[in-house]
Design an enzyme around this catalytic site. Sequence first.
Site, PDB file in Angstrom:
ATOM      1  N   GLU A   1      13.037  48.384  58.666  1.00  0.00           N
ATOM      2  CA  GLU A   1      12.487  47.405  59.606  1.00  0.00           C
ATOM      3  C   GLU A   1      13.253  46.082  59.515  1.00  0.00           C
ATOM      4  O   GLU A   1      13.555  45.455  60.534  1.00  0.00           O
ATOM      5  CB  GLU A   1      10.999  47.186  59.321  1.00  0.00           C
ATOM      6  CG  GLU A   1      10.107  48.372  59.707  1.00  0.00           C
ATOM      7  CD  GLU A   1      10.275  49.606  58.822  1.00  0.00           C
ATOM      8  OE1 GLU A   1      10.748  49.462  57.675  1.00  0.00           O
ATOM      9  OE2 GLU A   1       9.945  50.715  59.271  1.00  0.00           O
TER      10      GLU A   1
ATOM     11  N   SER B   1      14.006  41.489  42.895  1.00  0.00           N
ATOM     12  CA  SER B   1      12.707  41.780  43.523  1.00  0.00           C
ATOM     13  C   SER B   1      11.552  41.527  42.567  1.00  0.00           C
ATOM     14  O   SER B   1      11.681  41.721  41.356  1.00  0.00           O
ATOM     15  CB  SER B   1      12.648  43.251  43.934  1.00  0.00           C
ATOM     16  OG  SER B   1      13.577  43.518  44.939  1.00  0.00           O
TER      17      SER B   1
ATOM     18  N   GLN C   1      19.872  44.092  37.754  1.00  0.00           N
ATOM     19  CA  GLN C   1      19.640  43.031  38.728  1.00  0.00           C
ATOM     20  C   GLN C   1      18.163  42.666  38.740  1.00  0.00           C
ATOM     21  O   GLN C   1      17.327  43.506  39.086  1.00  0.00           O
ATOM     22  CB  GLN C   1      20.080  43.551  40.102  1.00  0.00           C
ATOM     23  CG  GLN C   1      19.900  42.592  41.228  1.00  0.00           C
ATOM     24  CD  GLN C   1      19.805  43.305  42.573  1.00  0.00           C
ATOM     25  OE1 GLN C   1      19.630  44.512  42.632  1.00  0.00           O
ATOM     26  NE2 GLN C   1      19.914  42.565  43.647  1.00  0.00           N
TER      27      GLN C   1
ATOM     28  N   SER D   1      16.843  49.095  38.349  1.00  0.00           N
ATOM     29  CA  SER D   1      17.491  50.266  37.767  1.00  0.00           C
ATOM     30  C   SER D   1      18.342  49.804  36.596  1.00  0.00           C
ATOM     31  O   SER D   1      18.805  48.656  36.566  1.00  0.00           O
ATOM     32  CB  SER D   1      18.323  51.037  38.793  1.00  0.00           C
ATOM     33  OG  SER D   1      18.864  50.187  39.733  1.00  0.00           O
TER      34      SER D   1
ATOM     35  N   GLU E   1      26.492  43.931  47.947  1.00  0.00           N
ATOM     36  CA  GLU E   1      25.710  45.167  47.908  1.00  0.00           C
ATOM     37  C   GLU E   1      25.907  45.925  49.217  1.00  0.00           C
ATOM     38  O   GLU E   1      26.128  47.122  49.248  1.00  0.00           O
ATOM     39  CB  GLU E   1      24.221  44.861  47.708  1.00  0.00           C
ATOM     40  CG  GLU E   1      23.363  46.135  47.728  1.00  0.00           C
ATOM     41  CD  GLU E   1      21.872  45.856  47.564  1.00  0.00           C
ATOM     42  OE1 GLU E   1      21.417  44.782  47.991  1.00  0.00           O
ATOM     43  OE2 GLU E   1      21.189  46.723  47.000  1.00  0.00           O
TER      44      GLU E   1
END
Lengths: 371, 393
Positions: free
Chosen positions: B363, B115, B112, B147, B230
């Site tokens: 958070e 990010s 994936q 990953s 996910e």
Amino acid sequence: MNPLSEPRTPDLLYSETEDDLRAAVRALLADLGDPSRVAVRAEEGDLYDTDLWKALAADMGVAGLLVPEELGGQGASHREVAVVLEELGRAVAPAPYLTSAVVATEVLLGCDTGRAEVAHLLRELASGRRTAALVGRFAAGPDDVHLWPALDGSLAGVADAATADVLLVPTAGGLYAVERDGAGVSVVPQIPLDLTRPLAEVTLDGATGTLLAGADTTRAAVRRGLLAGAGLLASEQLGLAEWCLEETVRYTKERHQFNRPVGSFQALKHRMAQLWLEVVSSRAAARNAADTLAAGSPESPLAVALAQAYCGRVAVHAAEECVQLHGGIGMTWEHPAHLYLKRAKADSIAVGSSGAHREAVGRLVGLPVPG
Amino acid sequence: MTDAAELLTRTQELLAAHPPATTERTDFLKARFDAGLAWVHYPVGLGGLGAPRDLQAVVDAGLAAAGAPDNDPRRIGIGLGMAAPTILRYGTEEQKQRLLRPLWVGEEVWCQLFSEPGAGSDLAALGTRAVRDGDTWVVNGQKVWTSSAHLARWAILVTRTDPDQPKHRGMTYFVCDMTDPGVEVRPLRQITGEAEFNEVFLSDVRIPDTMRLGEVGEGWKVAQTTLMNERVSIGGARIPREGGMIGPVATTWRERPELRTHALHQRLLDLYVEAEVARLTGERLRQQLVAGQPGPEGSGMKLAFARLNQEISGLEVELRGEEGLLYDDWTMRRPELVDFTGRDAGYRYLRSKGNSIEGGTSEVLLNIVAERVLGLPAEPRTDKDVAWKDLAR
């Protein structure tokens, strides 16, 4: 028993019947008015609302949920009782439900119900016509059963003794039913932290009582009462916490400061989200205790200890957050938040403290104290 | 409608035609896919039968009882859990036919590429550029925390195609060929000494327009499908008592009386209670799902487990006393799976630090619970209507 084995999978959901019961109790409590009048009544020395108890116990029949039908009860289980307690907690309702319909009733169910005196008293409690209180320290949990040496002496910190019709006195010689208004009985109210649950000092001096159980069954019967009381108190604590969270969310959505709803600040919303997670977890722990008690499972002591070790602290945390996130209004006598804080804090000591229950968990799963 | 009885029959037919004992693993898995028993809720021809999703358990139980091999779902979790549902929803017929079978069988591993160093919690700020050149797109940028990138044949990739639009618009979603010469994969060594993840550098990577998923400029919408799946795939399984991180520390406490102290005992009991309550909360969520009443509890479970894993493993390091001063091995390795119990307390302590960061920081998850579950108002935003190219960075 292997401490790690889980002999049965608990049912952690609510049944349709339980949902219906909840709706009925909630509607009744809403009809009877808002929590803030509790403080007024408490100061007027007229705490226990006889209308409320009559509607709950006599009209709805919830005082007899744990009592089998042949003894005049509803023949329901701890699961339904837990739902009633959630609602009583949500409303900080002042009613001797935990002490009479749960603890005293379970103590009697732990005696020989074939005995006429026991069956008679159970019928009265189930109908709600009379209430009973176990004469033990309200702070004592199921691992802390104390027997009176005889029908003579004095004990402070007894919950609901001042309003009970009958006092259940566990002695080394057996369990006695003593009329509160009888000769040689004095019940002196104390000033409780929790205004919604009166405490009193009970003194017996030349009192007489009816023997309900012999010495051999008394200790086990009292332990049974306190185990159920502790396990189901978790549901009351869940209800308290739930109200505190909902009310805080509602208020912080409406309250504006700095030209924004204060609930939009992350400093506040993270605290409420954390509390939500704790409330959700309390629900699982409290349902587990109620279901395990209902099944009469050998897992009940562990399920009860887990629920009490967890839910008591969550209720206190929720009530403390409720006061803080309400700001100034949360500190007033007028706003009901203080009633929830006082009840939550007192509940965290009642029927065994969080610490005592946590240590019970350690014993039950084999994590021994050092040394 | 396909029912349980029919699925059992089909399972038995598959086992008869391809006996697991004498069939090569990949051949068996391909046959299972072609029989529509891979994921029964997928359409016919794509490994499924259009059956209700919960009937998969019938097939899985029948195959497991016969000793049939599985597709090692943990190893190909990104493909199964994230790429496949996105391809199913947004892919063209050609893409589905080409990609889903080798994905499910495990012949082609997926990763994936979402990010970036400058786009973590704020994923929509991502800046990997894709520029159209006729029938292909030319991609440049850097992705991180990937990953399986070093094992992967394909990647799901979100790019910026229109920097003049506000950040949530102007993105486009692609399937990226990881064998393209412009793809460079570098291990990203982490706090534990090993490298589960990678940095991926994309330099003039060419992606044919036929490998686009969804419309140009709709990349954020497509990515939501991926990310929703996910969250669904986290949690859900039944955990036995002491099944999580509390297990090793409880065992150490029981077996090593010389390590016990009163201060640690109090913390251990606190965490034991919390771990057991978290397990029951997960069990309650599972029961709600089975009863068809999914609750919002799922969003909280990751928060609870992240904190518990960290606190429990921290306690375990302290409980070990002088042994807690040591670490098992700092050698740089490339593990295929995260194994929390295979290594020592120090490893668990360090690895679990990632639990409150990966897959949404705690958070951000608290914001999600506050806004979506409790309905609290969002913070005022300054980035919604600003062109991506004008955002502060």
